[in-house]
Design an enzyme around this catalytic site. Structure first.
Site, PDB file in Angstrom:
ATOM      1  N   ASP A 225      40.372  47.953  48.255  1.00 13.36           N
ATOM      2  CA  ASP A 225      40.869  47.644  46.916  1.00 13.36           C
ATOM      3  C   ASP A 225      40.798  48.908  46.071  1.00 13.36           C
ATOM      4  OD1 ASP A 225      41.588  46.269  44.509  1.00 13.36           O
ATOM      5  OD2 ASP A 225      39.459  46.206  44.006  1.00 13.36           O
TER       6      ASP A 225
ATOM      7  N   ARG B 141      33.006  51.123  39.513  1.00  8.00           N
ATOM      8  CA  ARG B 141      34.243  51.731  39.022  1.00  8.00           C
ATOM      9  C   ARG B 141      34.852  50.863  37.925  1.00  8.00           C
ATOM     10  NH1 ARG B 141      38.996  53.524  43.080  1.00  8.00           N
ATOM     11  NH2 ARG B 141      37.487  55.217  43.372  1.00  8.00           N
TER      12      ARG B 141
ATOM     13  N   THR C   8      37.138  44.868  40.295  1.00 13.43           N
ATOM     14  CA  THR C   8      35.750  44.841  40.738  1.00 13.43           C
ATOM     15  C   THR C   8      35.574  44.168  42.085  1.00 13.43           C
ATOM     16  OG1 THR C   8      35.079  44.753  38.451  1.00 13.43           O
ATOM     17  CG2 THR C   8      33.454  44.061  40.027  1.00 13.43           C
TER      18      THR C   8
ATOM     19  N   LYS D  20      27.692  46.983  36.155  1.00 17.33           N
ATOM     20  CA  LYS D  20      28.301  45.652  36.109  1.00 17.33           C
ATOM     21  C   LYS D  20      27.300  44.528  36.328  1.00 17.33           C
ATOM     22  CE  LYS D  20      32.576  47.623  37.905  1.00 17.33           C
ATOM     23  NZ  LYS D  20      33.623  47.537  38.945  1.00 17.33           N
TER      24      LYS D  20
ATOM     25  N   SER E 271      38.214  49.045  43.038  1.00 17.60           N
ATOM     26  CA  SER E 271      36.777  49.138  43.317  1.00 17.60           C
ATOM     27  C   SER E 271      36.475  50.496  43.923  1.00 17.60           C
ATOM     28  CB  SER E 271      36.339  48.031  44.284  1.00 17.60           C
ATOM     29  OG  SER E 271      36.718  46.753  43.794  1.00 17.60           O
TER      30      SER E 271
ATOM     31  N   SER F 270      38.659  41.874  42.206  1.00 13.36           N
ATOM     32  CA  SER F 270      39.855  42.236  42.956  1.00 13.36           C
ATOM     33  C   SER F 270      39.573  42.489  44.434  1.00 13.36           C
ATOM     34  CB  SER F 270      40.503  43.476  42.333  1.00 13.36           C
ATOM     35  OG  SER F 270      39.550  44.519  42.200  1.00 13.36           O
TER      36      SER F 270
ATOM     37  N   GLY G  53      36.314  41.677  35.270  1.00 13.85           N
ATOM     38  CA  GLY G  53      37.315  41.405  34.241  1.00 13.85           C
ATOM     39  C   GLY G  53      37.336  42.526  33.228  1.00 13.85           C
TER      40      GLY G  53
ATOM     41  N   ASP H 248      30.089  47.091  42.588  1.00 15.47           N
ATOM     42  CA  ASP H 248      30.486  48.486  42.604  1.00 15.47           C
ATOM     43  C   ASP H 248      30.392  49.043  41.185  1.00 15.47           C
ATOM     44  OD1 ASP H 248      32.862  46.893  41.864  1.00 15.47           O
ATOM     45  OD2 ASP H 248      33.833  48.839  41.776  1.00 15.47           O
TER      46      ASP H 248
END
Length: 302
Positions: A210, A63, A45, A77, A213, A173, A91, A61
């Site tokens: 990343d 994903r 994330t 999220k 994400s 991340s 997480g 985001d």
């Protein structure tokens, strides 16, 4: 240890709706025996939160990943705790959703018992106490933001229960790329539109740097008047359009070009694949022997 006479009357305990880790020992034994457990759905994330002059802005985001597979392209999220408190989670998706639901229920009871608005620090303490109790086994990294009578607050809550109270935060991340944008663009006098654009840029930096994400950007603006969730506010990574049109019949292949080259034969060799090299060598030696030696080897007639 229970005896055989008492094992029939054993009644398992009811653990309620909280987190339960009674199967940890069993799972460890299965891992030793070579069993591969299913992969957990994780929100690799990029989540951020900033304080602007009238409140706070949260961004995330959309994903969700399951190992190397994108399991959900439009995952939410940003979770509601109260009308004036929202929380972004990174997480394991199940852990973040469950802990926010539990905390939201506890805060509802707190508001009913006290008859007043729950302050942001109360929600922060409830979350950190729950995470610390499980010693990091709950994979939930949270960025919580809210506005109460004491002002606007952003709290960064780590999986082990430690907290950071800072004016801007990033977790997940994509933290490094997002935090670089926040450190460069944030100021105490930032207004609403500038803050929303800064959050978009921070999440976009996490998305493009990343692999965990991606997809869209969700925002949530919280002021003293209330919260305004902005679902799919921006599409960060748009899918490219196919420029050409391809239509092939079944079981056919498109031949785009044909190239014919002349091959010059410089040497020819023939082999007998049915015989081994040792047999070929013995056969060649027998062919090279003279007739006299062959006649000498023949037995005399009777």
């Amino acid at each position: 240890m229970l005896s055989e006479s008492r094992s029939d009357s054993f009644v398992p305990l009811d653990f309620g709706n909280g987190f339960n880790f009674v199967n940890s020992k069993r799972n460890g034994e299965l891992l030793v025996k070579g069993y591969k457990p299913p992969l957990a759905v994780r929100t690799g994330t990029s989540i951020v939160g900033i304080v602007f002059k009238d409140g706070v802005i949260l961004g995330a985001d959309t994903r969700a990943t399951e190992g190397p597979i994108v399991s959900d392209k439009n995952c939410s999220k940003i979770h509601r705790l109260q009308d004036h408190i929202y929380c972004c989670g990174a997480g394991t998706a199940a852990d973040t959703e469950q802990i926010t639901l539990m905390t939201s229920a506890e805060m509802d009871l707190h508001e009913l018992n006290t008859g007043r608005q729950v302050p942001v620090i109360c929600a922060c303490m409830l979350l950190r106490h729950t995470l610390f109790r499980y010693q990091g086994h709950i994979s939930a990294a949270l960025v919580m933001g809210g506005v109460d009578k004491y002002g606007a607050h952003i709290n960064c809550i780590h999986p082990h229960g430690s907290i950071d109270k800072i004016p801007y935060a990033a977790m997940g991340s994509g933290t490094l790329a997002a935090m670089a944008v926040l450190e460069n663009g944030w100021s105490p006098t930032i207004d609403l539109e500038q803050g929303k654009q800064l959050v978009r840029e921070a999440i976009s930096a996490g998305v493009f740097n990343d692999l965990g994400s991606g997809s869209n950007i969700d925002l949530c603006v919280i002021t003293a008047a209330g919260a305004t969730p902005l679902r799919t506010e921006t599409i960060a990574s748009e899918r490219g359009e196919r420029m050409g049109k391809y239509s092939f019949l079944p079981n056919t292949t498109l031949v785009k070009s044909v190239s014919v080259q002349d091959i010059e034969i410089t040497e020819e060799r023939s082999y007998r694949p049915s015989q081994s090299p040792s047999l070929l060598e013995s056969a060649s030696q027998s062919d090279s022997q003279p007739e006299s030696s062959i006649a000498a080897q023949r037995p005399p007639p009777e």
